[in-house]
Design an enzyme around this catalytic site. Structure first.
Site, short mmCIF file in Angstrom:
data_model
loop_
_atom_site.label_atom_id
_atom_site.label_comp_id
_atom_site.label_asym_id
_atom_site.label_seq_id
_atom_site.Cartn_x
_atom_site.Cartn_y
_atom_site.Cartn_z
N TYR A 33 1.39 -1.56 -0.43
CA TYR A 33 -0.15 -0.08 -0.21
C TYR A 33 0.75 1.40 0.14
CZ TYR A 33 0.50 1.44 4.99
OH TYR A 33 1.18 1.08 5.97
N LYS A 149 6.40 -2.14 2.18
CA LYS A 149 5.75 -1.45 2.49
C LYS A 149 4.06 -1.88 2.39
CE LYS A 149 3.49 2.81 3.08
NZ LYS A 149 3.56 3.30 4.77
N GLU A 181 11.34 2.31 14.30
CA GLU A 181 10.31 3.45 13.76
C GLU A 181 8.99 3.26 14.81
OE1 GLU A 181 9.62 2.87 9.48
OE2 GLU A 181 9.66 0.33 10.17
N LEU A 205 11.02 1.57 7.62
CA LEU A 205 10.25 1.33 6.14
C LEU A 205 11.17 3.22 5.83
CD1 LEU A 205 8.34 1.19 3.56
CD2 LEU A 205 7.04 3.19 5.11
N1 PDD Z 1 3.26 5.21 7.19
N2 PDD Z 1 6.98 3.57 8.96
C1 PDD Z 1 6.59 2.94 8.71
C2 PDD Z 1 6.25 1.60 9.13
C3 PDD Z 1 5.23 3.12 8.24
O1 PDD Z 1 4.33 2.82 7.96
C4 PDD Z 1 5.08 4.95 7.71
C5 PDD Z 1 4.52 5.12 7.37
C6 PDD Z 1 6.77 5.63 7.86
C7 PDD Z 1 6.85 6.53 7.34
O2 PDD Z 1 6.56 7.00 5.25
P1 PDD Z 1 5.83 7.90 4.52
O3 PDD Z 1 7.00 9.37 5.24
O4 PDD Z 1 6.40 7.42 3.98
O5 PDD Z 1 4.88 8.07 5.04
C8 PDD Z 1 7.45 5.39 8.71
C9 PDD Z 1 1.66 5.20 6.66
C10 PDD Z 1 1.34 7.06 6.95
C11 PDD Z 1 0.62 4.70 7.31
O6 PDD Z 1 0.41 3.53 6.76
O7 PDD Z 1 -0.88 5.53 7.34
#
Ligand code: PDD
Length: 285
Positions: A33, A149, A181, A205
């Site tokens: 996703y 992801k 994280e 991620l």
């Molecule tokens: N989550 N780490 C994890 C485990 C994440 O699920 C996310 C993003 C990030 C940040 O990635 P980015 O900057 O590309 O959004 C880091 C999204 C926002 C979610 O699951 O809703």
């Protein structure tokens, strides 16, 4: 207004948006996703999200069902059809529907592609950016390919529930004594003006917001160090913050009950949030 959702080539009212019970996303979490934010009706860092999506699909040997141009067009159609000003676009692609079997179905099985919008009025002006978040630490017991992801979000969801039960806003995950994280965001600390965040690898991620924020920080002559840090080091830092597509840059003011810095959002996090929002809006599509 009924929300319009994209399912496998069609734009349908949300009540009619359906996928098969045999979908491998449903049965095996066999899918990936992306979440892209929308500000003023435009997409923030679409290219970054599209690139990571293609990488995630490639790592799992799932075909890429839409070209980048077509994907952009679907995002834009959803923004227009749902009159979305501020919010998020969620995209999910799975390996498709097939009779339940651990072995992947034939490569020509059509992938399932779903996108929907979530309206979040005032997304860039969230009150928590002014007060800061409280986080707790939890063990990171996720699988080893967190750089992909995937839709396996049960543990992050449990982590948010653990945080809620503890009266906190979110959780930072710890493995081998250091922070990986946040449950749905990347984690940072600031010490003596230096921004410290975990180096990239399969353990986290590769945040699209992280990449942009580190680039902006370096352009603004801020010092950046990509290495792991412990909860104790974070509690002792001058500032802490998180980044993600939905939270942009958001300060963290408490970790496991210990106040970070002054207990108020710090200068670096506040400044980075401003720069990130300004620069990303300029480049939004
Ligand atoms: N989550 N780490 C994890 C485990 C994440 O699920 C996310 C993003 C990030 C940040 O990635 P980015 O900057 O590309 O959004 C880091 C999204 C926002 C979610 O699951 O809703």
């Amino acid at each position: 207004m009924t929300r319009t959702v994209y399912v496998n080539g069609d734009y349908v009212p949300e009540a009619e948006a359906k996928v098969s019970v045999f979908d491998r996303g449903f049965l095996f979490a066999d899918g990936v996703y992306e979440v892209t934010s929308v500000l003023d009706g435009k997409l923030i860092d679409f290219d970054g999200h599209a690139k990571r999506l293609e990488r995630s699909l490639g790592e799992l040997e799932i075909g890429v069902p839409l070209s980048r141009e077509d994907l952009l067009e679907v995002h834009r159609q959803l923004i227009a059809r749902n009159e979305l000003t501020d919010g998020l676009i969620y995209l999910q692609i799975t390996r498709g529907a097939a009779d339940r079997d651990f072995i992947y179905p034939a490569a020509d099985t059509p992938q399932t592609v779903v996108l929907f919008t979530q309206a979040k009025p005032g997304l860039a002006d969230s009150p928590v950016a002014r007060t800061g978040l409280k986080v707790i630490s939890i063990d990171d017991i996720r699988w080893g390919r967190r750089d992909i992801k995937t839709v396996q979000l049960l543990y992050p969801s449990m982590g948010k529930m653990m945080a809620k039960a503890a009266g906190a806003d979110d959780a930072w995950m710890v493995e081998d004594g250091v922070v990986t994280e946040g449950t749905s965001n990347n984690a940072y600390i600031v010490k003596n003006g230096k921004i410290i965040t975990r180096h990239l690898g399969t353990e986290i991620l590769h945040g699209i917001t992280r990449a942009a924020v580190l680039r902006f920080a370096r352009e603004a002559q801020m010092e950046v160090e990509e290495r792991a840090f412990s909860i104790e080091e974070a509690q002792d830092a001058d500032e802490a913050f998180i980044t993600s597509a939905s939270s942009f840059v958001t300060p963290v003011v408490e970790i496991d009950g210990a106040t970070v810095g002054t207990g108020k959002p710090g200068f670096v996090a506040t400044r980075l949030r401003e720069i990130y929002l300004d620069e990303s809006r300029k480049k939004s599509v």
